[in-house]
Write an enzyme that holds these catalytic residues in place. Structure first.
Site, PDB file in Angstrom:
ATOM      1  N   GLY A  77       0.831  -1.209   0.000  1.00  0.00           N
ATOM      2  CA  GLY A  77       0.000   0.000   0.000  1.00  0.00           C
ATOM      3  C   GLY A  77       0.859   1.250   0.000  1.00  0.00           C
ATOM      4  O   GLY A  77       1.965   1.250   0.540  1.00  0.00           O
TER       5      GLY A  77
ATOM      6  N   GLY B 149       0.388   5.722  -0.028  1.00  0.00           N
ATOM      7  CA  GLY B 149      -0.541   6.857   0.006  1.00  0.00           C
ATOM      8  C   GLY B 149       0.150   8.069   0.581  1.00  0.00           C
ATOM      9  O   GLY B 149       1.377   8.074   0.767  1.00  0.00           O
TER      10      GLY B 149
ATOM     11  N   TYR C   2       0.050   8.980   3.490  1.00  0.00           N
ATOM     12  CA  TYR C   2       0.565   8.628   4.824  1.00  0.00           C
ATOM     13  C   TYR C   2       1.975   8.023   4.765  1.00  0.00           C
ATOM     14  O   TYR C   2       2.701   8.025   5.743  1.00  0.00           O
ATOM     15  CB  TYR C   2      -0.381   7.607   5.494  1.00  0.00           C
ATOM     16  CG  TYR C   2      -0.491   6.311   4.711  1.00  0.00           C
ATOM     17  CD1 TYR C   2       0.445   5.304   4.877  1.00  0.00           C
ATOM     18  CD2 TYR C   2      -1.507   6.117   3.767  1.00  0.00           C
ATOM     19  CE1 TYR C   2       0.370   4.124   4.138  1.00  0.00           C
ATOM     20  CE2 TYR C   2      -1.591   4.946   3.030  1.00  0.00           C
ATOM     21  CZ  TYR C   2      -0.652   3.956   3.217  1.00  0.00           C
ATOM     22  OH  TYR C   2      -0.725   2.806   2.475  1.00  0.00           O
TER      23      TYR C   2
ATOM     24  N   GLU D  72       3.967   4.367   3.255  1.00  0.00           N
ATOM     25  CA  GLU D  72       3.835   3.061   2.593  1.00  0.00           C
ATOM     26  C   GLU D  72       3.554   1.972   3.621  1.00  0.00           C
ATOM     27  O   GLU D  72       3.951   2.096   4.774  1.00  0.00           O
ATOM     28  CB  GLU D  72       5.157   2.690   1.895  1.00  0.00           C
ATOM     29  CG  GLU D  72       5.481   3.576   0.716  1.00  0.00           C
ATOM     30  CD  GLU D  72       6.841   3.267   0.111  1.00  0.00           C
ATOM     31  OE1 GLU D  72       7.600   2.432   0.685  1.00  0.00           O
ATOM     32  OE2 GLU D  72       7.152   3.857  -0.928  1.00  0.00           O
TER      33      GLU D  72
ATOM     34  N   ASP E  85     -10.708   9.028  12.395  1.00  0.00           N
ATOM     35  CA  ASP E  85     -10.497   8.835  10.949  1.00  0.00           C
ATOM     36  C   ASP E  85     -10.955   7.432  10.538  1.00  0.00           C
ATOM     37  O   ASP E  85     -10.255   6.724   9.826  1.00  0.00           O
ATOM     38  CB  ASP E  85      -9.029   9.073  10.577  1.00  0.00           C
ATOM     39  CG  ASP E  85      -8.860   9.328   9.080  1.00  0.00           C
ATOM     40  OD1 ASP E  85      -9.882   9.577   8.393  1.00  0.00           O
ATOM     41  OD2 ASP E  85      -7.716   9.267   8.589  1.00  0.00           O
TER      42      ASP E  85
END
Ligand code: ADE
Length: 503
Positions: A205, A207, A209, A211, A326
């Site tokens: 993943g 993003g 944020y 990895e 969140d």
């Protein structure tokens, strides 16, 4: 008491008093310790700290400095295959090596004491005044009261627990600490050592944020979240929460370790957790459709996780209440048993009624706009009231249920995956776009008619609507959602059993 005894007592006390003062005054001075180049404050093979340490964990050696604040936890760590040596002399950790029986039986040898002056003086005093039993008794009492492993007293600390067979799993390591330690997680040094033994295998993943990687530790898969430097506050917050709050729960992502390293003068922040090969709920829903019973199981598991977060526990296993802030399908992971677990506590707020505090952290990050509740979007949320944050989690919980329910087959019909408000706002909506839809137009995600023809899905649809009241206090609580879903689960088990019996 005879005069000589009294004199001895006074002498012994004076000696010990002076030793104690001497030891205390040393606390303010920093020691020079041997360390490994490039790590933490290590420069040219030395660092300055209050305690020097040498550690050996699974064959991985490390030398360095501890500050006064963390030495207690570290120097007293009891851990399979950990040899820990702490000392308080300049460069005293330079030549430490693990004992030769590190792979054999646990050593029964008590920690060595490295203050010969104390023992010589005491021996002399004791020889001269053999009649002075009082002094001896006082001395022994003093020693017992301060313990043999007292680092404050300049004693070396050696804790050794050695292995008996196969490599442990991280489950074994946690069990060891949960029963013998503070119960909130592994000591920082063990976390660091574990993190540095991980091999990164595959990026799963990426993003804003940072990895997420699948890694392996001792042959087991672990997930490694590598935070982008922009999001360091999330790493600090999540690390703080996992290390201070007892958060072991089936529906909360299991924490293993946190680590901060410096690489080519930039800081690398890692969070190591359990790995779930089915990935996030968001990923899972892209390619899977569900039966109503599986939908219920998933929704119930998310509700259970949220109840655990939202609930303050005031027993010996005490835990503050936590609001996530969140919650979304990308922050929920799917487990092999069809349940989910909640991840990403980087934005969480902590509240304890019994200790009277609300800790909102200082993360500049905000939640995901698509999942923001109306009071967040119109900025009327009461940020000084903990309940407000739980109510925003409930809004988001309803949206997650909606995402799951769309992918649930009823009467042979299932919808494609879509994010909440997909038909009302563009991809990556702005704050203003969300505000228009959610606050001004007071829109709610639409619910397909098919849901009303199934008892489980019609009940879940009702819950969703009650998570989406414009007025935050009118929304259901996580506990109410969990109770309703649990009852539904029992009832559906019961009707399946009845069906089987009737057949
Ligand atoms: N993606 C994000 N976190 C993950 C984890 N813990 N396991 C698998 N995939 C993930």
């Amino acid at each position: 008491m005879e005069r000589s005894s009294l004199l001895t007592v006074v002498l012994v006390w004076a000696f010990l008093w002076i030793s104690a003062i001497h030891a205390d005054s040393k606390d303010d001075e920093k020691l020079l310790c041997t360390c490994e180049n490039g790590k933490g404050t290590c420069m040219n093979g030395t660092c300055k700290g209050h305690i020097c340490f040498y550690s050996w964990v699974h064959g991985h050696e490390e030398r360095g400095c501890f500050s006064e604040v963390i030495y207690k936890e570290q120097c007293y760590s009891k851990f399979e295959r950990l040899f820990m040596h702490c000392c308080r002399e300049n460069l005293c950790n330079a030549f430490t090596t693990p004992p030769s029986n590190i792979n054999g039986e646990p050593t029964p040898t008590p920690p060595e004491l490295n203050r010969p002056e104390l023992w010589i003086t005491l021996s002399l005093l004791l020889l001269i005044t053999t009649a002075s039993m009082c002094g001896l008794v006082l001395f022994l009492r003093f020693r017992r009261a301060h313990g043999r492993n007292d680092v404050h007293g300049d004693h070396d600390v050696t804790i050794l627990k050695v292995p008996d067979g196969d490599d442990p799993t991280y489950g074994d390591i946690f069990d060891e600490f949960c029963t013998s330690g503070s119960g909130t997680g592994l000591p920082y040094l063990v976390q660091r050592t574990m993190a540095r033994q991980i091999s990164l295998v595959q990026c799963v993943g990426k993003g804003r944020y940072g990895e997420v990687w699948r890694g392996t530790w001792m042959g087991e898969s672990v997930a490694v979240k590598i935070f982008s430097s922009r999001d360091e506050q999330s790493w600090f917050r999540e690390t703080e929460i996992y290390n201070t709050v007892q958060l072991r729960h089936d529906n909360i992502l299991g924490f293993i370790a946190s680590d901060m390293t410096s690489k080519n003068s930039s800081t690398q922040l890692w969070l190591v957790t359990h790995f779930h090969e089915l990935g996030s709920l968001y990923d899972f829903l892209q390619y899977s459709s569900l039966e109503p019973e599986s939908c219920l199981r998933m929704c119930l598991s998310v509700a259970c996780g949220l109840v655990h977060l939202h609930t303050e526990i005031v027993s010996s296993q005490e835990k503050p209440a936590i609001a996530h802030r969140d919650l979304k399908s990308r922050n929920i992971l799917v487990k092999r048993n069809g349940q989910c677990c909640i991840a990403d506590l980087g934005l969480a707020v902590i509240h304890s009624q019994s200790h009277d505090y609300l800790d909102v952290g200082n993360n500049p990050r905000v939640g995901t706009k698509r999942y923001m509740a109306p009071e967040v979007l119109d900025e009327t949320i009461r940020m000084d009231v903990f309940e407000s944050y739980k109510q925003t989690d409930i809004w988001a919980l309803g949206l997650v249920f909606w995402e799951i329910s769309r992918r649930t087959i009823v009467n042979g019909i299932v919808e494609e995956y879509c994010p909440p408000f997909f038909d009302m706002v563009p991809l990556d909506p702005s704050f203003e776009e969300m505000k228009k839809v959610v606050c001004v137009d007071q829109q709610k995600p639409s619910l397909h008619n098919r849901l009303h023809s199934h008892p489980i899905l019609s009940a879940i649809a009702k819950i969703m609507k009650e998570c989406w009241y414009q007025s935050p206090p009118a929304r259901l609580t996580a506990l109410r959602v969990r109770k309703t879903l649990s009852k539904l689960d029992h009832d559906s088990d019961f009707s399946i059993e009845k069906l089987k019996r009737d057949i």
